[in-house]
Design an enzyme around this catalytic site. Structure first.
Site, mmCIF file in Angstrom:
data_model
loop_
_atom_site.group_PDB
_atom_site.id
_atom_site.type_symbol
_atom_site.label_atom_id
_atom_site.label_comp_id
_atom_site.label_asym_id
_atom_site.label_seq_id
_atom_site.Cartn_x
_atom_site.Cartn_y
_atom_site.Cartn_z
ATOM 1 C CG HIS A 83 58.354 39.003 -38.782
ATOM 2 N ND1 HIS A 83 57.488 38.938 -38.032
ATOM 3 C CD2 HIS A 83 58.758 38.164 -39.221
ATOM 4 C CE1 HIS A 83 57.683 37.390 -37.526
ATOM 5 N NE2 HIS A 83 58.576 37.442 -37.836
ATOM 6 C CD GLU A 130 56.119 36.968 -40.666
ATOM 7 O OE1 GLU A 130 56.577 36.783 -41.185
ATOM 8 O OE2 GLU A 130 55.278 36.003 -39.192
#
Length: 295
Positions: free
Chosen positions: A168, A270
């Protein structure tokens, strides 16, 4: 093996964790050319990356980040596993980002690359919410203008399991209004904010002028985040999807651990397994890597 306390400037010497924020332990990786990264044992979370020759961080880290047990650090590169977002019964993004990982390797190689490997295995706590035996390993390499993060997941049990997840990555930008993501044109995506799916991206440069939360299913392996004066190139392998996220002004203000105006200084790009779970039979493993290059 217990890490030695040799200084990180010695090629081949192992690196020991040092004190970080709020008493949490972190590993400081310094390459021979001065490139630098920091990774916390809490969540195996990379929180800083300064490429060789630079003085500013390429990763965004909120000034309001929390480092306490059970809390996720806001920024850097959280490891989402074994669940991406709310796509399942677990708390959002799973338990890996709030678990304490073990440092199994921390060294500066003869080549000058600084390298750390962290490991997480199933425990009574993880099996209580996700009843599977697993080994997750995160590798972090920093050298020159590159940061490479690799995730390996192994099924160490006797029955098949499925998982979703992501690296992330929060990239620091000077102003989100002057930042574009390049390389997504013609990719099909799901827009979680608008509730649409199967849309084809028509923009050659994606501008982020509102809350954005998209899962791109057919994005190329190589993308760029460009802003005036600098570019970060992103190359992913093994991860089938790319997520682009920014909470926008209103969404950012609703996040207690995001500083005021923080949304305007970050964009998440991400590498993800999000559309469909990855399945591992007993003894099988999966791997994915995201490499960032500062330009």
């Amino acid at each position: 093996m217990t890490p030695k306390t040799s200084p990180p400037s010695d090629a081949g010497a192992e690196l020991a964790p040092v004190a970080g924020a709020e008493g949490q332990r972190k590993v400081v990786l310094v390459a021979a050319d001065g490139a630098r990264a920091e990774v916390y044992l809490h969540g195996a979370q990379v929180t800083s990356w300064v490429p060789a020759g630079d003085t500013s961080d390429r990763l965004f880290l909120s000034a309001r980040s929390r480092y306490k047990p059970g809390a996720a650090i806001r920024g850097g590169v959280p490891v989402c596993f074994p669940q991406f977002a709310t796509q399942g019964p677990l708390p959002s993004h799973g338990f890996a980002r709030v678990s304490t990982w073990d440092l199994t390797r921390g060294e500066r190689r003869d080549s000058g690359t600084a390298h750390a490997v962290l490991r997480l295995t199933d425990s009574d706590a993880t099996r209580a919410v996700w009843p599977h035996a697993f080994v997750a390993q995160l590798s972090i390499k920093v050298n020159g203008r590159e940061l490479e993060i690799g995730l390996i997941v192994e099924n160490s049990g006797s029955t098949l399991f499925e998982f979703t997840g992501a690296l992330h990555t929060y990239l620091r930008v000077a102003d989100i209004r002057q930042t574009v993501v390049r390389g997504l044109r013609n990719a099909r995506y799901r827009d979680k904010v608008l509730g649409t799916d199967g849309v084809i991206e028509t923009a050659s440069e994606l501008r982020i002028d509102r809350e954005l939360d998209r899962v791109y299913y057919t994005a190329p392996d190589a993308l760029e985040v460009h802003e005036p004066g600098r570019t970060t190139a992103i190359r992913a392998t093994g991860f089938p999807e790319t997520v682009v996220w920014n909470p926008g002004e209103r969404g950012g203000a609703a996040l207690e651990d995001l500083e005021p105006g923080g949304y305007a200084r970050m964009v998440c790009v991400e590498a993800a397994v999000a559309r469909a779970p990855a399945a591992l039979s007993a003894g099988e493993s999966w791997s994915g890597t995201q490499k960032l290059t500062a330009r």
